[in-house]
Every structure is written in C-alpha cells, then in structure tokens.
Design a protein around this motif. Structure first.
Motif, PDB file in Angstrom:
ATOM      1  N   ARG A  76       0.835  -1.210   0.000  1.00  0.00           N
ATOM      2  CA  ARG A  76       0.000   0.000   0.000  1.00  0.00           C
ATOM      3  C   ARG A  76       0.865   1.253   0.000  1.00  0.00           C
ATOM      4  O   ARG A  76       0.607   2.197  -0.739  1.00  0.00           O
ATOM      5  CB  ARG A  76      -0.915   0.022   1.222  1.00  0.00           C
ATOM      6  CG  ARG A  76      -2.219  -0.644   0.998  1.00  0.00           C
ATOM      7  CD  ARG A  76      -3.182  -0.337   2.147  1.00  0.00           C
ATOM      8  NE  ARG A  76      -4.059  -1.471   2.277  1.00  0.00           N
ATOM      9  CZ  ARG A  76      -3.867  -2.504   3.087  1.00  0.00           C
ATOM     10  NH1 ARG A  76      -2.833  -2.526   3.898  1.00  0.00           N
ATOM     11  NH2 ARG A  76      -4.708  -3.504   3.099  1.00  0.00           N
ATOM     12  N   ASN A  77       1.889   1.266   0.847  1.00  0.00           N
ATOM     13  CA  ASN A  77       2.776   2.424   0.923  1.00  0.00           C
ATOM     14  C   ASN A  77       3.481   2.658  -0.404  1.00  0.00           C
ATOM     15  O   ASN A  77       3.564   3.788  -0.890  1.00  0.00           O
ATOM     16  CB  ASN A  77       3.816   2.231   2.029  1.00  0.00           C
ATOM     17  CG  ASN A  77       3.203   2.247   3.414  1.00  0.00           C
ATOM     18  OD1 ASN A  77       2.053   2.642   3.596  1.00  0.00           O
ATOM     19  ND2 ASN A  77       3.958   1.788   4.390  1.00  0.00           N
ATOM     20  N   GLN A  78       4.001   1.582  -1.003  1.00  0.00           N
ATOM     21  CA  GLN A  78       4.679   1.711  -2.292  1.00  0.00           C
ATOM     22  C   GLN A  78       3.717   2.240  -3.349  1.00  0.00           C
ATOM     23  O   GLN A  78       4.074   3.092  -4.159  1.00  0.00           O
ATOM     24  CB  GLN A  78       5.236   0.356  -2.733  1.00  0.00           C
ATOM     25  CG  GLN A  78       6.411  -0.126  -1.921  1.00  0.00           C
ATOM     26  CD  GLN A  78       7.601   0.783  -2.002  1.00  0.00           C
ATOM     27  OE1 GLN A  78       8.107   1.250  -0.986  1.00  0.00           O
ATOM     28  NE2 GLN A  78       8.070   1.068  -3.180  1.00  0.00           N
ATOM     29  N   LEU A  79       2.488   1.723  -3.336  1.00  0.00           N
ATOM     30  CA  LEU A  79       1.507   2.140  -4.336  1.00  0.00           C
ATOM     31  C   LEU A  79       1.136   3.618  -4.198  1.00  0.00           C
ATOM     32  O   LEU A  79       0.814   4.258  -5.194  1.00  0.00           O
ATOM     33  CB  LEU A  79       0.254   1.264  -4.251  1.00  0.00           C
ATOM     34  CG  LEU A  79       0.440  -0.167  -4.761  1.00  0.00           C
ATOM     35  CD1 LEU A  79      -0.765  -1.019  -4.389  1.00  0.00           C
ATOM     36  CD2 LEU A  79       0.670  -0.194  -6.262  1.00  0.00           C
ATOM     37  N   GLN A  80       1.206   4.160  -2.995  1.00  0.00           N
ATOM     38  CA  GLN A  80       0.924   5.590  -2.828  1.00  0.00           C
ATOM     39  C   GLN A  80       1.917   6.421  -3.632  1.00  0.00           C
ATOM     40  O   GLN A  80       1.543   7.389  -4.281  1.00  0.00           O
ATOM     41  CB  GLN A  80       0.989   5.990  -1.353  1.00  0.00           C
ATOM     42  CG  GLN A  80      -0.185   5.517  -0.551  1.00  0.00           C
ATOM     43  CD  GLN A  80      -0.013   5.820   0.934  1.00  0.00           C
ATOM     44  OE1 GLN A  80       1.096   6.054   1.419  1.00  0.00           O
ATOM     45  NE2 GLN A  80      -1.109   5.815   1.654  1.00  0.00           N
ATOM     46  N   GLY A  81       3.177   6.037  -3.593  1.00  0.00           N
ATOM     47  CA  GLY A  81       4.188   6.748  -4.365  1.00  0.00           C
ATOM     48  C   GLY A  81       3.977   6.591  -5.859  1.00  0.00           C
ATOM     49  O   GLY A  81       4.098   7.541  -6.630  1.00  0.00           O
ATOM     50  N   VAL A  82       3.637   5.363  -6.294  1.00  0.00           N
ATOM     51  CA  VAL A  82       3.411   5.111  -7.716  1.00  0.00           C
ATOM     52  C   VAL A  82       2.161   5.857  -8.182  1.00  0.00           C
ATOM     53  O   VAL A  82       2.127   6.402  -9.284  1.00  0.00           O
ATOM     54  CB  VAL A  82       3.305   3.603  -8.009  1.00  0.00           C
ATOM     55  CG1 VAL A  82       3.007   3.353  -9.483  1.00  0.00           C
ATOM     56  CG2 VAL A  82       4.595   2.892  -7.606  1.00  0.00           C
ATOM     57  N   LEU A  83       1.139   5.909  -7.330  1.00  0.00           N
ATOM     58  CA  LEU A  83      -0.072   6.642  -7.701  1.00  0.00           C
ATOM     59  C   LEU A  83       0.231   8.136  -7.851  1.00  0.00           C
ATOM     60  O   LEU A  83      -0.299   8.793  -8.751  1.00  0.00           O
ATOM     61  CB  LEU A  83      -1.175   6.431  -6.671  1.00  0.00           C
ATOM     62  CG  LEU A  83      -2.538   6.949  -7.148  1.00  0.00           C
ATOM     63  CD1 LEU A  83      -3.059   6.099  -8.304  1.00  0.00           C
ATOM     64  CD2 LEU A  83      -3.537   6.969  -6.021  1.00  0.00           C
TER      65      LEU A  83
END
Length: 130
Positions: A76-83
C-alpha cells in the motif's frame, strides 16, 4: 533515485515532507519498469498488477518490510508513491479513475492477500519486544 527526485521537484501538489518518501517509492517503480517493461514507466492498471506481484515474488516487499509492518501495508505504501507518479504523468486530472480500483488490479491484490493474510491480532496487542 535521481530521476524520481527530479520528477517530484517539479510537482506542486505534493508537500516537501512527502516528496522524500515518495522519491524512493517512485525509484523502485522505475527500477521495476527498467527490469520488466523495457524502461516504459507509464503507470497502468495492468502494470500495477504486475508490479505488486513483482514486489512480492522478487523479495522487494520483504526487504522493505524488515519484520516491522505487514506485506500488504508495504505494498500500500509503495503504491501511494506510484499513484503520485501516475497523477504527475496525467497532469493531476481528477476525472481519471484510480488504476488501483480496476478489475485486473483488484484480482491480483486479492491473490496477494490470500497468499499473505494479515495476522489476526492487532498491532496493539503484540509485545513491543519479542
């Protein structure tokens, strides 16, 4: 990491304090894209599904986790950056649908959740020292 920092430098809708953690998350996305997508770093739903699978199967999620948080939270944390990177790529348009809500990504997320279920006990009930 340099490209990620450069991309975030020009971004006006991310606070300076958030740019620091997002730069490493975007850098990992760029690394994935270089390794698996011939350097094409465009964020798509399909690619996000491939990315979370890669994060788990390559061991990246486990290395980031270091025993302190759950794999799902790391993702989830990684996806926040990618989003954030996706928003930058699309000019921060609010009319576009979040790629994490599509059926391809959701199906992949469910597979990962089944393989890595969250522990039943809440974090608060765990001892601080083992």
């Amino acid at each position: 990491l340099t490209k990620a920092k450069e991309v975030l430098e020009a971004c006006t809708f991310v606070s300076p304090s958030t740019k620091g953690c997002y730069s490493s998350r975007i850098a990992l996305w760029l690394h994935f894209c270089n390794q698996c997508c011939n350097g094409d770093d465009r964020v798509t739903e399909e690619r996000l599904a491939e990315y979370v699978e890669w994060m788990v199967s390559s061991g990246s999620a486990e290395r980031i986790r270091q025993g302190s948080t759950h794999v799902q939270q790391v993702l989830r944390n990684q996806l926040q950056g990618v989003l954030c990177y996706w928003r930058i790529q699309n000019g921060n348009r609010s009319d576009l649908k979040d790629p994490r809500t599509g059926p391809i990504f959701m199906a992949k997320w469910q597979q990962i959740v089944m393989r890595h279920p969250r522990p039943r006990m809440s974090r608060r009930s765990e001892p601080i020292y083992g």
